[in-house]
Design a protein around this motif. Structure first.
Motif: not given
Ligand SMILES: Cc1cc2nc3c(=O)[nH]c(=O)nc-3n(C[C@H](O)[C@H](O)[C@H](O)COP(=O)(O)O)c2cc1C
Length: 180
Positions: A10-11, A70, A72, A127, A150
């Motif tokens: 996970r990244q 952000n 992306f 996140m 979130l």
């Protein structure tokens, strides 16, 4: 994949391919969040899957500042918005006595369940905690007295995406035995 491999895999994914994510996969991630633990089993969360393209772009824009942060989120095919719900009265009381907002801890656990489940499904997530909360509340018809905890972007990582080495504090800096 064993658990440690999954955690390592996970990244934060900030480049997405154009491949669509099907509803079952996102629902599997939500299901993993749904069964997450929470203080007094309060489950103080509500998940909004934002996939409708025009709306999704508007929510994505609400996470972007000066086209610098952000960006992306515009590329991700879906966003999951987590709304913080009031915990049970028992948890509210416990939180008041102990001066703790347990719901925010709960939300973090649920969010990580989503990200780990997505990783197992070969999906990428990030996140996102930096966003215009008022704007998202308005766009998604969220009651004005609630908080958005979130946003999680989700989608298939871009083709050339590779696993980065984790940049983390060394163990000696974060771990002690029997005293601080
Ligand atoms: C609560 C929280 C908020 C975050 N907000 C953002 C964000 O707004 N934008 C972003 O690009 N990454 C965000 N991240 C991702 C972190 O930067 C990332 O998890 C951290 O640098 C470790 O990298 P990794 O996830 O690739 O292991 C957030 C992570 C968490 C847990």
């Amino acid at each position: 994949m064993n658990f440690f491999d999954l955690v390592n895999k996970r990244q934060s994914v900030r480049k997405y391919s154009s491949q669509k994510v099907n509803d079952e996969q996102i629902l599997k991630c939500i299901e993993s969040a749904r069964i997450a633990p929470s203080a007094s089993n309060s489950q103080p969360w509500h998940f909004i899957i934002v996939k409708e393209p025009t709306l999704k772009q508007k929510v994505a824009q609400a996470t972007i500042t000066q086209k610098l942060i952000n960006n992306f989120t515009l590329q991700a095919p879906a966003l999951i918005v987590i709304v913080v719900e009031k915990p049970t009265l028992l948890t509210q009381f416990a939180g008041w006595v102990k001066k703790r907002d347990f719901e925010w801890t709960d939300l973090g656990i649920a969010a990580e369940h989503i990200c780990l489940q997505a990783t197992e499904l070969e999906l990428g997530t990030c996140m996102v905690g930096w966003f215009d909360e008022k704007k998202i509340i308005e766009l998604l018809n969220i009651p004005k007295n609630k908080r958005v905890g979130l946003v999680i972007s989700i989608g298939y990582p871009a083709d050339n995406y590779t696993l980065r080495k984790k940049t983390r504090k060394p163990l000696e800096q974060i771990l002690t035995y029997n005293k601080y």
